[in-house]
Design an enzyme around this catalytic site. Structure first.
Site, PDB file in Angstrom:
ATOM      1  N   GLY A 114       1.194  -1.173  -0.079  1.00 20.27           N
ATOM      2  CA  GLY A 114       0.032  -0.019  -0.001  1.00 20.27           C
ATOM      3  C   GLY A 114       1.040   1.199   0.061  1.00 20.27           C
ATOM      4  O   GLY A 114       2.053   1.092   0.668  1.00 20.27           O
ATOM      5  N   TYR A 143      -7.009   7.043  -0.452  1.00 19.85           N
ATOM      6  CA  TYR A 143      -6.584   6.204   0.405  1.00 19.85           C
ATOM      7  C   TYR A 143      -7.846   5.551   1.119  1.00 19.85           C
ATOM      8  O   TYR A 143      -7.819   4.316   0.968  1.00 19.85           O
ATOM      9  CB  TYR A 143      -5.447   6.608   1.386  1.00 19.85           C
ATOM     10  CG  TYR A 143      -4.943   5.551   2.342  1.00 19.85           C
ATOM     11  CD1 TYR A 143      -3.620   4.862   1.883  1.00 19.85           C
ATOM     12  CD2 TYR A 143      -5.206   5.124   3.776  1.00 19.85           C
ATOM     13  CE1 TYR A 143      -3.117   3.961   2.708  1.00 19.85           C
ATOM     14  CE2 TYR A 143      -4.920   4.045   4.397  1.00 19.85           C
ATOM     15  CZ  TYR A 143      -3.428   3.711   3.964  1.00 19.85           C
ATOM     16  OH  TYR A 143      -3.216   2.614   4.749  1.00 19.85           O
TER      17      TYR A 143
END
Ligand code: CAA
Length: 240
Positions: A84, A147
């Site tokens: 990520g 995000y």
């Protein structure tokens, strides 16, 4: 457990802790990483865990890379989608690139890694998929529209795929870490980090190993009745 596992973003931070914990639990582990060769070489030298470089944002690279891992280690039983990135910005300043890069890695990357492995898991009637989402996919976060959207998407993906995998012996679960002491969180300006820590009832950042232990449990043969769940590990910062 003598299973074969791959951890994306597995050479640093939470991913590295997960790879090591799975190895300690008896798995045959491979760690994928996208760009930091130096960190990957160091991780490999310290742990003996083989490292493979490709971007989870690239579907064809995932197919190629997974083919190499399976040729070396055998069929993959456990997939940990951990890779990520952040591209934080208040929405009025967020660029299309910042939106797209986060979607490509944090959401599309989960598809790109799971899709090529899914059929094999179905045929072998066993699989464990653990998706590392985030507290910010649950509660949202200032400057993280990209995000938070991607991480919330990972939760929807988890719940849907759990229903599809259940009859084939595949469990699909998510973990939502809170703020963990990793490079990603250390990149948050110190003043803001202090404000965040003040919002965590246990009074500290989490440790990567604390998330890794959650993964080992969900990936174990013993966790076969747990699927579609979201395990929240955030020091009490957000209670769901
Ligand atoms: N709530 C409300 N207002 C906030 C805020 C918040 N949480 N954070 C910042 N603001 C305000 C500031 O006070 C400032 O207001 P003023 O203009 O009135 O002074 C404004 O928003 C920020 O404006 P800037 O022009 O200074 O913003 P910037 O373009 O420099 O961006 C930032 C700064 C990127 C938002 C920076 O504050 C930041 O990095 N914040 C942290 C975001 C965060 O928590 N990210 C999580 C990273 S860790 C992670 O993602 C792992 C995980 O899964 C948990």
């Amino acid at each position: 457990m003598s299973r074969t596992a791959i951890v994306t973003g597995g050479t640093r931070g939470i991913g590295a802790a997960i790879a090591v914990a799975l190895k300690q639990a008896g798995c045959n582990v491979a760690a994928n990483y996208a760009g930091n060769d130096e960190a990957a070489e160091r991780f490999n030298a310290e742990t003996g865990i083989p490292v493979y470089r490709w971007s989870v944002a690239d579907y064809d690279a995932c197919v190629d890379g997974l083919g190499k891992v399976e040729a070396n280690l055998g069929p993959i039983d456990i997939l940990v989608n951990n890779a990520g990135i952040t591209r934080d910005a208040p929405f009025h300043k967020m660029t299309r690139e910042q939106w797209q890069e986060v979607m490509d890695t944090n959401l599309n990357g989960v598809f790109n890694m799971t899709h090529p492995l899914w059929q094999g898991m179905r045929e072998r009637k066993f699989g464990r998929v653990v998706n590392i989402s985030s507290i910010n996919g649950q509660k949202g976060q200032f400057a993280q529209a990209n995000y938070s959207a991607a991480k919330a998407g990972d939760l929807g993906f988890t719940k849907s795929l759990a229903q599809e995998g259940a009859r084939a012996g595949i469990t699909v679960n998510a973990i939502c870490p809170g703020y963990i002491a990793t490079d990603m969180v250390m990149a948050v300006p110190e003043k803001i980090r202090e404000q965040i820590i003040a919002q965590i009832p246990v009074g500290r950042l989490g440790e990567a190993a604390e998330i890794a232990r959650c993964v080992v449990f969900l990936a174990s043969d013993d966790a076969g009745f747990i699927t579609g769940s979201t395990l929240t590990a955030n020091g009490g910062q957000f209670v769901v």
